[in-house]
Design an enzyme around this catalytic site. Structure first.
Site, PDB file in Angstrom:
ATOM      1  N   ILE A  28       0.818  -1.217   0.000  1.00 56.87           N
ATOM      2  CA  ILE A  28       0.000   0.000   0.000  1.00 56.87           C
ATOM      3  C   ILE A  28       0.846   1.260   0.000  1.00 56.87           C
ATOM      4  O   ILE A  28       0.308   2.361  -0.056  1.00 56.87           O
ATOM      5  CB  ILE A  28      -0.952   0.013   1.209  1.00 56.87           C
ATOM      6  CG1 ILE A  28      -0.167  -0.132   2.516  1.00 56.87           C
ATOM      7  CG2 ILE A  28      -2.000  -1.064   1.078  1.00 56.87           C
ATOM      8  CD1 ILE A  28      -1.015   0.011   3.757  1.00 56.87           C
ATOM      9  N   GLY A  29       2.154   1.142   0.075  1.00 56.70           N
ATOM     10  CA  GLY A  29       3.017   2.315   0.048  1.00 56.70           C
ATOM     11  C   GLY A  29       4.465   1.902  -0.137  1.00 56.70           C
ATOM     12  O   GLY A  29       4.860   0.782   0.201  1.00 56.70           O
ATOM     13  N   ASP A  41       7.764  15.006  11.803  1.00 52.88           N
ATOM     14  CA  ASP A  41       7.191  15.097  10.458  1.00 52.88           C
ATOM     15  C   ASP A  41       5.667  15.108  10.525  1.00 52.88           C
ATOM     16  O   ASP A  41       4.991  14.364   9.821  1.00 52.88           O
ATOM     17  CB  ASP A  41       7.679  13.941   9.579  1.00 52.88           C
ATOM     18  CG  ASP A  41       7.551  14.258   8.087  1.00 52.88           C
ATOM     19  OD1 ASP A  41       7.464  15.453   7.738  1.00 52.88           O
ATOM     20  OD2 ASP A  41       7.540  13.308   7.269  1.00 52.88           O
TER      21      ASP A  41
END
Length: 472
Positions: free
Chosen positions: A26-27, A142
């Site tokens: 998925i990533g 982040d």
């Protein structure tokens, strides 16, 4: 490459990684791939599985340690961690975390068109997650929309991707001037800390809790206005001096209630002390959410009329960006990167990193640009039922070293065949596709082109399927 060897970036359906069985990727990031996976013994248990692309990557141990210290409903739980190894191969660390089925924060806002009160509740939950992180001695480093998920079922909010995080006592993995982070969300004090040219004894800026609070302010401003906060000086990312007035979200979007606008301005204050702690901010956000008047229940964005048939203009909120702000962030990051490339000297590799930042930054759809000079964060989780979001393309930057089994150039820096080119110590094939479509082909963006690794051919099996431990 040995027969049956699997690339950690492209594991097939059913591959075993520890006790987990891969369902789909998925990533993909520069340093890790994210898979949806199930427990091999209990298919009802679903996790988000992060697998390192490089053997022994210390980032995973650091992220796992930080997550193990956190117990908060707005932080995905660490379920398992370990190493994945194929026969006679290196060890790749992995992390298994609570699966969150939902949309990224900005996508959620696009779909739901929330009110100021709903946004206040969301921000309060995120501030509480930061409070827990800071209480554990950690810093996220982040915070941004693509690292925040809103659950489809309960509407719960999750702060994800602690791959850039740090905690007291952890080893420093990134050289000066900055640790990981995204340029448009970096605090003014971080940018003011950089003096070029960097002296030989320069130390990396150390983000603290106030940096996370500022990044949450940028996230809030963009969520409310669909823009990044304006910069008064294009050569200084935010151009704020101590004591300068903060920008007003209400001035950009009049539907924003006064309390939400004031708290967003507070988070964006040039003075770290004026922002307050995450706990103080959470309390103020909760009070505003419970005490706001009818103005707080007005949707932040009015429903849009469909465009005329003869036009193909995209709706206003499909791409979240502020063009001037994005270019300002890119110019700052690029100039720093190029200066640092020459300062590191030994560094062909560092110069190439700076060039990657420069080459990839014009992709304005990115959430604040690529991670500034430093190690990139792992990609935020993507919804498995949607087409890849723009954050997919963020992650597909060419890695700093070859994959295991990838062809290497010879002593004259030449790769076999006319179609292969040497980059970062490996041989790569350039694909004839638009870089914007590179992620769809599992390619990697480099200097405006799309590349795929040139792998050694496998010898066909002669006696049935190849056996491997830790396989499907």
């Amino acid at each position: 490459m040995q027969p049956g060897y699997l690339n950690p970036a492209r594991l097939p359906l059913g591959t075993r990684v520890g006790p987990w069985r891969v369902l789909e990727r998925i990533g993909l990031g520069t340093y890790g791939a994210v898979y949806r996976a199930i427990d091999a013994q209990d298919s009802r248990r679903i996790v988000a599985l992060k697998l390192a692309l490089h053997p022994g990557d210390e980032r995973f141990a650091r992220e796992g340690e930080l997550l193990s210290r956190l117990r908060h409903p707005s932080v995905p739980r660490l379920v398992d961690q370990g190493v994945w190894q194929q026969p006679a191969g290196p060890c790749y660390p992995y992390l298994a975390m609570q699966w969150v089925d939902g949309a990224s924060l900005y996508d959620w806002a696009l779909q739901r068109r929330p009110t100021s009160r709903q946004v206040l509740h969301v921000l309060a939950s995120l501030a509480r997650a930061l409070e827990a992180t800071h209480a554990a001695g950690g810093v996220h480093r982040d915070v941004k929309g693509d690292n925040i998920l809103v659950s489809d079922a309960q509407g719960s909010v999750f702060l994800t991707d602690f791959g850039s995080g740090h905690y007291l006592g952890a080893a420093t993995l990134t050289p000066p001037p900055f640790p990981p982070g995204t340029p448009a969300y970096r605090s003014p004090e971080a940018w003011r800390s950089v003096k070029l040219p960097l002296p030989a004894s320069a130390a990396a800026y150390a983000p603290g809790p106030a940096d996370d609070v500022f990044a949450l302010g940028v996230t809030a401003f963009r969520l409310i206005t669909d823009e990044y906060p304006p910069r008064s000086d294009p050569t200084s990312l935010y151009g704020h001096e101590a004591g300068a007035a903060s920008v007003s979200a209400r001035a950009v979007n009049g539907r924003c209630c006064e309390e939400l606008s004031e708290l967003t301005s507070r988070m964006l204050s040039a003075s770290p002390k004026a922002r307050g702690s995450a706990r103080e901010l959470a309390e103020a956000l909760e009070d505003a959410a419970h005490g706001g008047g009818p103005e707080a229940d007005v949707p932040l964005f009015a429903p849009e009329a469909p465009p005329p048939e003869e036009t193909s203009a995209a709706p206003r909120h499909v791409v979240h960006r502020a063009p001037g702000a994005t270019w300002s962030a890119w110019l700052t990051a690029a100039s720093l990167g190029l200066a640092l490339g020459s300062w590191w000297g030994t560094g062909v590799h560092r110069a190439e990193e700076a060039e990657q930042v420069r080459a990839s930054a014009p992709e304005e759809e990115r959430d604040g640009g690529t991670v500034a000079v430093g190690d990139a964060a792992l990609t935020a989780l993507e919804h498995p039922d949607r087409a890849p979001a723009v954050r997919s393309s963020i992650a597909l930057e060419l890695p700093p070293k070859p994959f295991p089994g990838q062809r290497r150039p010879d002593g004259n820096m030449r790769c076999p065949g006319k179609t292969q080119v040497p980059i970062n110590g490996g041989c790569w094939l350039k694909l004839s596709i638009d870089p914007k479509d590179c992620a769809k082909e599992d390619g990697y963006v480099y200097q405006g082109g799309c590349y795929t690794p040139a792998l050694r051919r496998e010898r066909p099996a002669t006696s049935g399927p190849t056996k491997r431990t830790d396989g499907p």
